[in-house]
Motif scaffolding. Structure first.
Motif, mmCIF file in Angstrom:
data_model
loop_
_atom_site.group_PDB
_atom_site.id
_atom_site.type_symbol
_atom_site.label_atom_id
_atom_site.label_comp_id
_atom_site.label_asym_id
_atom_site.label_seq_id
_atom_site.Cartn_x
_atom_site.Cartn_y
_atom_site.Cartn_z
ATOM 1 N N ARG A 92 8.547 2.935 -10.308
ATOM 2 C CA ARG A 92 8.915 4.336 -9.598
ATOM 3 C C ARG A 92 8.246 4.532 -7.933
ATOM 4 N NH1 ARG A 92 6.851 9.131 -11.264
ATOM 5 N NH2 ARG A 92 5.782 8.689 -13.549
ATOM 6 N N VAL A 93 6.920 4.012 -7.739
ATOM 7 C CA VAL A 93 5.828 4.996 -7.531
ATOM 8 C C VAL A 93 5.815 3.260 -6.390
ATOM 9 C CG1 VAL A 93 3.096 5.437 -7.459
ATOM 10 C CG2 VAL A 93 4.544 5.826 -9.343
ATOM 11 N N ARG A 94 5.626 3.738 -5.370
ATOM 12 C CA ARG A 94 5.976 3.134 -3.827
ATOM 13 C C ARG A 94 4.581 3.376 -2.981
ATOM 14 N NH1 ARG A 94 8.811 -0.469 0.418
ATOM 15 N NH2 ARG A 94 8.893 -1.552 -1.240
ATOM 16 N N VAL A 95 3.527 2.487 -2.718
ATOM 17 C CA VAL A 95 2.519 2.884 -2.032
ATOM 18 C C VAL A 95 2.863 2.576 -0.317
ATOM 19 C CG1 VAL A 95 0.037 2.944 -2.335
ATOM 20 C CG2 VAL A 95 1.203 3.294 -3.924
ATOM 21 N N VAL A 96 2.157 2.824 0.327
ATOM 22 C CA VAL A 96 1.945 2.005 1.724
ATOM 23 C C VAL A 96 0.682 2.832 2.173
ATOM 24 C CG1 VAL A 96 3.343 2.149 3.642
ATOM 25 C CG2 VAL A 96 4.743 2.884 1.881
ATOM 26 N N LEU A 97 0.575 1.137 2.432
ATOM 27 C CA LEU A 97 -1.575 0.979 2.626
ATOM 28 C C LEU A 97 -0.662 0.882 4.009
ATOM 29 C CD1 LEU A 97 -3.237 -0.045 -0.366
ATOM 30 C CD2 LEU A 97 -2.940 2.049 0.149
ATOM 31 N N ALA A 98 -2.404 1.157 5.172
ATOM 32 C CA ALA A 98 -2.741 0.608 6.162
ATOM 33 C C ALA A 98 -3.369 -0.870 6.548
ATOM 34 C CB ALA A 98 -2.924 1.701 7.430
ATOM 35 N N ARG A 99 -3.487 -1.319 7.093
ATOM 36 C CA ARG A 99 -4.311 -2.686 6.933
ATOM 37 C C ARG A 99 -5.739 -2.059 7.541
ATOM 38 N NH1 ARG A 99 -1.635 -7.284 8.424
ATOM 39 N NH2 ARG A 99 -0.526 -6.956 7.005
ATOM 40 N N PHE A 100 -5.502 -1.353 8.921
ATOM 41 C CA PHE A 100 -6.558 -1.153 9.795
ATOM 42 C C PHE A 100 -6.486 0.796 9.638
ATOM 43 C CE2 PHE A 100 -4.251 -3.899 11.631
ATOM 44 C CZ PHE A 100 -5.303 -5.210 12.008
ATOM 45 N N ASP A 101 -6.932 1.168 8.420
ATOM 46 C CA ASP A 101 -7.065 2.022 7.613
ATOM 47 C C ASP A 101 -8.515 2.868 8.339
ATOM 48 O OD1 ASP A 101 -7.062 4.770 7.159
ATOM 49 O OD2 ASP A 101 -5.203 4.887 5.918
ATOM 50 N N ASP A 102 -8.997 3.072 8.544
ATOM 51 C CA ASP A 102 -10.428 3.932 8.989
ATOM 52 C C ASP A 102 -10.741 5.362 7.731
ATOM 53 O OD1 ASP A 102 -11.632 1.967 10.716
ATOM 54 O OD2 ASP A 102 -10.647 3.337 12.757
ATOM 55 N N PHE A 103 -10.640 4.951 7.817
ATOM 56 C CA PHE A 103 -9.921 6.558 6.673
ATOM 57 C C PHE A 103 -9.866 6.443 5.344
ATOM 58 C CE2 PHE A 103 -8.756 10.206 4.556
ATOM 59 C CZ PHE A 103 -9.790 11.073 4.746
ATOM 60 N N CYS A 104 -9.108 5.954 4.791
ATOM 61 C CA CYS A 104 -8.928 4.901 3.620
ATOM 62 C C CYS A 104 -8.918 3.263 3.313
ATOM 63 C CB CYS A 104 -7.577 5.351 2.499
ATOM 64 S SG CYS A 104 -6.950 6.985 2.997
#
Length: 140
Positions: A92-104
């Motif tokens: 029920r939980v979808r997580v969208v992550l950014a490959r070029f995320d400088d913050f996370c």
């Protein structure tokens, strides 16, 4: 004098950690209060809000979308371990992550959510998640 500086630095660091923990827990408490008062179809949290939404998962059992959640950064600054979260139904939980995320930073964020067995989608984007790939991952 070296000991005094070290103790002062440690106390300052612990104060910062305390402020971050308070902020997360206070934000989650406010969100829980709103969830009790209103009919909510879905919780969406972006960045800091994604970390707060992660904190809600014990009380909130509905669909959740975490967009570039700052949970790892919040955990490091707050001297807390976000891996302790238990989700009864990780689908029920979808997580969208950014490959070029400088913050996370990756791969730490990906490892956290893999550990929690959530539906994780990584897109070729930055923290703002404004690209087409992010839009497609969000609505999928």
């Amino acid at each position: 004098i070296v000991v005094a500086v070290a103790v002062g630095s440690l106390l300052a660091r612990l104060c910062v950690a305390g402020v971050v923990r308070f902020s997360v827990h206070h934000g989650a408490a406010n969100a829980r209060r709103l969830l009790r008062r209103h009919r909510v179809a879905m919780v969406v949290g972006f960045s800091w809000g994604g970390g707060v939404a992660l904190d809600l998962l014990g009380a909130w059992r509905g669909p959740t979308l975490l967009l570039a959640p700052a949970a790892v950064v919040m955990g490091k600054i707050g001297l807390a371990n976000p891996r302790r979260k238990v989700v009864d139904d990780p689908t029920r939980v979808r997580v969208v992550l950014a490959r070029f995320d400088d913050f996370c930073p990756q791969p730490a964020s990906g490892e956290l959510f893999d550990h929690l067995s959530m539906d994780v989608v990584e897109v070729a984007d930055n923290h703002a998640l404004c690209g087409r790939g992010a839009s497609e991952a969000i609505v999928a």
